[in-house]
Write a protein that holds these residues in place. Structure first.
Motif, short mmCIF file in Angstrom:
data_model
loop_
_atom_site.label_atom_id
_atom_site.label_comp_id
_atom_site.label_asym_id
_atom_site.label_seq_id
_atom_site.Cartn_x
_atom_site.Cartn_y
_atom_site.Cartn_z
N VAL A 41 -3.32 13.93 12.14
CA VAL A 41 -4.49 13.04 12.56
C VAL A 41 -4.61 14.18 13.12
O VAL A 41 -4.73 14.54 14.09
N ALA B 86 4.31 5.87 2.73
CA ALA B 86 4.79 7.41 3.45
C ALA B 86 5.01 7.07 4.61
O ALA B 86 5.29 6.04 5.22
N LYS C 237 7.91 6.49 7.76
CA LYS C 237 8.19 6.94 9.17
C LYS C 237 7.87 8.50 10.09
O LYS C 237 7.58 9.31 9.01
N ALA C 238 6.90 9.43 10.62
CA ALA C 238 6.44 10.04 11.96
C ALA C 238 6.28 11.50 10.38
O ALA C 238 6.48 12.20 10.72
N SER C 239 5.50 10.63 9.34
CA SER C 239 5.07 11.41 8.58
C SER C 239 3.19 11.19 8.49
O SER C 239 2.93 11.32 7.19
N ALA C 240 2.52 10.65 8.53
CA ALA C 240 1.58 9.78 8.97
C ALA C 240 0.26 11.26 8.35
O ALA C 240 -0.62 10.65 8.36
N MET D 6 0.90 -0.99 -0.05
CA MET D 6 0.07 0.21 0.04
C MET D 6 0.82 1.83 0.25
O MET D 6 2.21 1.69 -0.28
N SER D 7 0.81 2.67 0.49
CA SER D 7 1.52 3.07 0.40
C SER D 7 2.60 3.65 1.20
O SER D 7 2.74 2.39 2.45
#
Lengths: 228, 228
Positions: free
Chosen positions: A12, A4, A6-9, A1-2
């Motif tokens: 949120v 992206a 870490k630390a760049s979700a 999947m994606s």
DNA sequence: ACAAAAGTGTTGAGAGTACACCCATGC
DNA sequence: GCATGGGTGTACTCTCAACACTTTTGT
């Protein structure tokens, strides 16, 4: 999947919702609000809001509860966390749902900055709800019925003093089935969690003895094991 | 408390943790990782990671599970969400914890970008854990024991085929108490959730009949009502 | 033949369920 | 005195828990 990193979700938003149950007019009801802002403005929804710095999740739920009903010190527990990526088209929205049980008193709901209407609503006949709130409501009801069977939440639906018939009626309404009067009374009294308050309630017929829940009672769980 | 307005709760990081249970060496064990980065670098912790765009919370948990163990299609359920404001000094961290139950096979844990050591660890003798992970572990164990009593999770601890003695031992290990052999067998067989696979396992004494769990079995909950 | 683990029934106690009538009060 | 809701006991069934010996295999 994606992929992206870490630390760049991304951003949120975490909110807390509270399904508030009560008994009114011989029905199990929940508190709903009509949203003033946002993509679902004008739609009915479960009350709640964003978490604030310094607040625990439970604090946020208690604050919501007080803002909407003025009640403090009620039964509250965490239910489930909903976080599907498509539940809000605008942002990544994670909602920690809770459920509360408040006594069958005359609580007057209050409007807030976020809600222009607030109203009690029968559980089996609610309007279309925003987001996946209908799913949350169903889940909360399932859990309430379930907990009623092995804990003492049932008493939270009633005022401090109540008659055995009132208690039985509360159980019948929530469980959606009739119970035998003699068996109900024997079982509830032999559980040793009630004590007579000394008072009586006069009505049409013979006055009924009032009871209260003993707060020193340990409402222990004795689940019948399915397998072992 | 803080009067931060709405839509400004600051940056919130949402992670998913997974308590992975298995049976090894006659003990209930969990998978722990040693963190490579962050404020708790060098400490042991429950495996997990941040949610990614497009992933449901369950997806994130399943990805974690596969990254650490290579297993797919295992028992997994959401447990509880932890979000106290002080659980991480660096940022507001909300963690949706899950628990998984994997069969007592020889799963070789894998290290990842985030974890330089990965290891099975007995539940009753684990090292000091990062954050509030010890609390999460306790909560997960409580829930596992609880669910064992009224659902079919127990079977997830064993390989596809097993003997009744192996099953009984698994229950005894998790529940921490001895069970009567005859009562156990009668109850489990009369529940109708097992079928003989036809094979036998030879060991020191008389060979034991192998069973498997019927996937068409409905493992229904029959909780004994406490009150009504 | 013997060691080692698998397999098998019965009995007594307690809990659940079904069921119908008398009692105290207000009008 | 009657209508209304409050309060009470018993018999049957089912589930749970305690308990010890026989059977099958490998060595």
């Amino acid at each position: 999947m994606s992929q992206a990193g870490k630390a760049s979700a991304g951003v949120v938003t975490v909110t807390v919702d509270v399904v508030i149950f009560t008994l009114r007019d011989e029905r199990l009801q929940v508190l709903l609000v009509r949203r003033r802002h946002g993509p679902h403005a004008g739609m009915w929804a479960i009350p709640g809001g964003e978490i604030r710095p310094g607040e625990t999740l439970r604090d946020t739920a208690l604050r919501t509860l007080e803002e909407q009903t003025g009640l403090v010190d009620v039964y509250l527990e965490q239910l489930y966390t909903f976080g599907d990526p498509d539940r809000d088209p605008q942002q990544r929205l994670v909602t920690v749902s809770h459920f509360a049980v408040v006594p069958a008193t005359d609580v007057v709901p209050r409007t807030t900055d976020d809600a222009d209407h607030v109203s009690w609503c029968s559980i089996k006949d609610h309007p279309k709800l925003a987001f996946d709130h209908a799913e949350i409501l169903h889940y909360a009801l399932k859990r309430l019925r379930y907990k009623l069977e092995y804990t003492a939440v049932g008493f939270e639906l009633l005022p401090e003093e109540f008659t055995l018939t009132e208690l039985q009626t509360a159980y019948e309404i929530v469980l959606g089935e009739d119970l035998d009067k003699r068996n109900f009374r024997r079982k509830i009294l032999s559980a040793g969690v009630l004590e007579p308050s000394g008072g009586f309630r006069s009505g049409e017929g013979r006055p009924a003895r009032l009871y209260r829940y003993r707060d020193d009672a340990v409402a222990e769980v004795k689940a019948r094991r399915l397998f072992p």
